[in-house]
Design an enzyme around this catalytic site. Structure first.
Site, PDB file in Angstrom:
ATOM      1  N   GLU A   1      41.794  42.409  36.305  1.00 46.45           N
ATOM      2  CA  GLU A   1      41.787  43.680  37.033  1.00 46.45           C
ATOM      3  C   GLU A   1      43.166  44.325  37.093  1.00 46.45           C
ATOM      4  O   GLU A   1      43.336  45.406  37.642  1.00 46.45           O
ATOM      5  CB  GLU A   1      41.223  43.478  38.451  1.00 46.45           C
TER       6      GLU A   1
ATOM      7  N   ASP B   1      39.147  47.700  40.625  1.00 46.92           N
ATOM      8  CA  ASP B   1      40.601  47.675  40.672  1.00 46.92           C
ATOM      9  C   ASP B   1      41.211  48.002  39.315  1.00 46.92           C
ATOM     10  O   ASP B   1      42.217  48.688  39.239  1.00 46.92           O
ATOM     11  CB  ASP B   1      41.105  46.312  41.159  1.00 46.92           C
TER      12      ASP B   1
ATOM     13  N   CYS C   1      32.135  41.852  37.102  1.00 43.27           N
ATOM     14  CA  CYS C   1      31.568  41.854  38.446  1.00 43.27           C
ATOM     15  C   CYS C   1      31.909  43.120  39.220  1.00 43.27           C
ATOM     16  O   CYS C   1      31.635  43.234  40.401  1.00 43.27           O
ATOM     17  CB  CYS C   1      32.011  40.618  39.224  1.00 43.27           C
TER      18      CYS C   1
END
Lengths: 90, 619
Positions: B454, B478, B525
């Site tokens: 991220e 993010d 995710c």
């Protein structure tokens, strides 16, 4: 007759509403006066509200003190209830 | 005559203007949509009549109080006696209510106060409750403090019984299907609702985790709680629309809105049916390419939902909750362990990926002094905080490892920016394992470790990182924020937060390629994984595992099951060459219209953002 023992709360969430309810209900079945003692402070073991106010998280060591003709049976029954994590609830 | 009828029409029009529809917002507590008349259950506040009594009245006043308590007891006992089988587990709450009514802090104390202070029962009871209140206020445990709510429900009921003019409508008087509107609902009220024609419920108090919200979800009744501004604007028999999905209540809606919501209600019902019928089908393309679909979750009560929506495990178990829940102290290893263990055991044989703490120290107790951070997103959080507060991290790692003895666990480290951090984390993990081995505490020796991708630097060195871990999980929220330098919460730039930015797509592609080259899995995710229209891109890039909010699993599965993997690969080739967001968007929309017309039909308006001029879906 006076009977006194020490117990440790093993439930994950401590002595919260459901365990306290079971404790008070069982204690009420006996004639003896039953006190729960935490850090020198004693509350009525037959009162769910008083038990809740002493807030016992997991790991708390408590004294159970019973006074009366069935003190011995009362302490024995309550000790089993606590040891069995109040019927295996959280 | 003619004149008269015209006047009548006019008046009616005026009236309908007065009854203009009004929307009240609250918290969505239980999903679903209901349309029906309001049944307003109770006034919010009861005024206690306070009166001094004569010595001769003491006995009768005490008797009146005992009578009210007895009446309240028999009401609860009656509910307990025929509690429906589905709700048996909640009967314990009602039993504790019985106990509370006769508790000496309420019962004996009120009787004594009537006598000692020579005041009426209502006043004495109020005094008793104030006393309990003051004791409970000192309790540190939030859960126990919240039980004060139960006591207040009960006392309110007794006060009503004492007041003798118990004129508040009772649920038993409801003779047609209604939306129950109340200031608050006791567990007893909610249990009773099960037997009535309750369409939905709306309350001023409550949160997603209050008794009533949990029961509503168990019963499948839509609910909106925590209504902003109260229920003052709702009168008995007003027509209400309750949107338990969005947390909205519309009072006296117009015909158009009603029709609109009837359609929404239908589509929600068919969606539920679809979930039931299709959620267990594999996530496989028409040409047999199979991916894993897992759920993101945080609270233990989401587990049944995760399973019923067809997740093949948990791809992201967020662990922040136990740290935030009690701001006064850190959770113990035992607390963490028993929560992780429960998830792992209940999900078995499916795997659970547990992500280590992913917040900043400002959110909970921290032993290191924290300076005010100007930019917390770039501050001391997640893995950085854990590596600094080793004691805290140690407990969590022990808890996760111990949970791994009870089912398949994978551990996921957030916000890793480079190799050094991984090596530090892995060394620490080994020390924890050694300690467990020494003490002969069981854990899974083959526990897989992964990292969140991220931070843009992690993408750039993904090939290096891939040698050190067993899997990647791409956190798009993010990653997009850091890659595009966009703060999503900042309204003046939030429109620039674009998952379809060529830079973002190339980063995801590079990450997956690096993972596959090193022979490890690439999961995703972030929110992008749960957006059905991005599924073809992610399939084409080779994402091995999609993890998302359980709610959207059926939709994403449906799109996957309608695609050909080969087509998706070709689509990705074209997208990676496309120079701009708008071009990428055009190519994607064209693909969706051609390959999944059932899902992206503009008529259905499931994806209103597509219905813009120039969109190929509008042709």
């Amino acid at each position: 007759m006076v009977c006194e023992i020490e117990i440790t709360i093993k439930n994950r969430l401590g002595l919260h509403a459901r365990p306290a309810s079971r404790f008070a209900r069982l204690a009420s079945e006996f004639n003896s006066d039953i006190l729960l003692v935490k850090d020198g402070e004693a509350v009525d073991g037959k009162s769910i509200l008083e038990i809740l106010t002493i807030a016992c998280p997991r790991g708390t060591v408590l004294g159970i003190r019973a006074e009366g003709d069935d003190a011995e049976q009362a302490v024995k029954a309550l000790r089993e209830l606590v040891a069995g994590r109040f019927g295996n609830i959280d | 005559m003619r004149e008269g009828s015209e006047t009548l029409t006019e008046t009616r029009e005026n009236n309908s203007q007065l009854e203009m529809s009004q929307t009240i917002t609250g918290l969505p507590a239980s999903p679903g949509i209901a349309i029906g008349p309001a049944f307003v259950l109770e006034p919010g506040i009861i005024k206690t009549v306070k009166r001094r009594i004569k010595a001769g009245e003491i006995k009768s006043e005490q008797a009146r109080f005992v009578q009210a308590i007895t009446a309240a007891e028999s009401e609860i006992s009656a509910i307990l006696d025929d509690i429906p089988e589905e709700l048996k587990e909640h009967s314990e709450v009602l039993k504790s209510h019985l106990l509370m009514l006769k508790d000496r802090m309420i019962f004996d104390r009120t009787l004594k106060t009537i006598e000692d202070n020579r005041i009426n029962a209502e006043w004495a009871l109020e005094k008793a409750v104030k006393h309990i209140h003051s004791l409970f206020a000192q309790v540190k445990d939030t859960y126990i403090r919240e039980r004060m709510e139960d006591i207040e429900y009960l006392v309110k009921r007794v006060q009503l019984l004492l007041s003798d003019n118990d004129s508040s409508p009772n649920l038993r008087e409801m003779d047609e299907p209604c939306v129950v509107v109340a200031h608050e609902l006791s567990p007893a009220d909610t249990v009773q609702m099960f037997k009535q024609n309750v369409l939905a419920f709306v309350t001023v108090t409550g949160s997603r985790t209050s008794h009533t919200a949990i029961l509503a979800r168990a019963l499948g009744i839509p609910a909106v709680v925590g209504l902003e501004g109260g229920i003052g604007g709702i009168s008995p028999d007003d027509l209400l629309i309750v949107d338990g999905l969005k947390g909205k209540v519309i009072v006296s809606p117009d015909q158009e809105t009603i029709a609109d919501y009837q359609a929404k209600q239908q589509s929600y019902i068919s969606y539920r049916l679809e979930v039931i019928h299709n959620s267990s089908l594999p996530a496989e393309t028409r040409d047999g390419y199979r991916v894993k679909i897992k759920a993101n979750m945080e609270l233990l009560d989401e587990i049944p939902f995760v399973i019923s929506h067809g997740a093949e495990g948990v791809g992201l178990f967020r662990t922040e909750f136990l740290y935030i829940a009690n701001p006064d102290k850190l959770p113990s290893e035992e607390e963490l362990y028993s929560s992780y263990r429960e998830v792992v055991e209940r999900l078995a044989p499916y795997p659970v990926t547990i992500r280590t703490l992913d917040i900043g120290g400002d959110k909970f107790v921290s032993t290191i002094p924290l300076d005010q951070e100007i930019n917390p997103a770039l501050g001391l959080r997640a893995i950085r905080l854990c590596l600094k507060e080793k004691g805290l991290f140690w407990d969590q790692l022990r808890a996760i490892l111990r949970a791994s003895a009870h089912g398949e666990v994978r551990i996921l480290f957030p916000l890793v920016s480079g190799r050094t951090e991984i090596m530090q984390v892995k060394a620490l993990l080994e020390q924890v394992k050694d300690e467990l081995r020494e003490n002969e505490i069981p854990f899974d020796e083959n526990l897989k470790t992964g990292i969140m991708i991220e931070v843009p630097s992690a993408v750039m060195v993904a090939d290096i990182l891939a040698r050190e871990v067993d899997f990647f999980s791409i956190g798009t929220n993010d990653l997009i924020q850091y890659a595009l330098a966009i703060d999503r919460v900042n309204e003046s730039v939030s429109h620039l937060y674009q998952p379809l930015h060529p830079g973002v797509l190339r980063m995801i592609h590079a990450t997956v390629s690096a993972a596959h080259k090193a022979g490890i899995e690439a999961a995703m995710c972030g929110e992008m994984a749960g957006e059905p229209m991005y599924a073809p891109i992610l399939l084409g890039m080779g994402i091995d595992e999609f993890s998302m909010n359980a709610m959207v699993i059926p939709k994403v599965k449906r799109v996957i099951r309608r695609c050909h993997h080969d087509d998706c690969v070709k689509l990705v080739d074209r997208l990676l060459d496309a120079p701009s967001i708008s071009e990428i968007r055009y190519l994607l929309e064209d693909f969706l219209r051609t390959h999944c017309p059932e899902e992206f039909d503009p008529e259905e308006a499931k994806y209103p953002e597509f219905a813009t001029a120039g969109s190929p879906l509008m042709n």
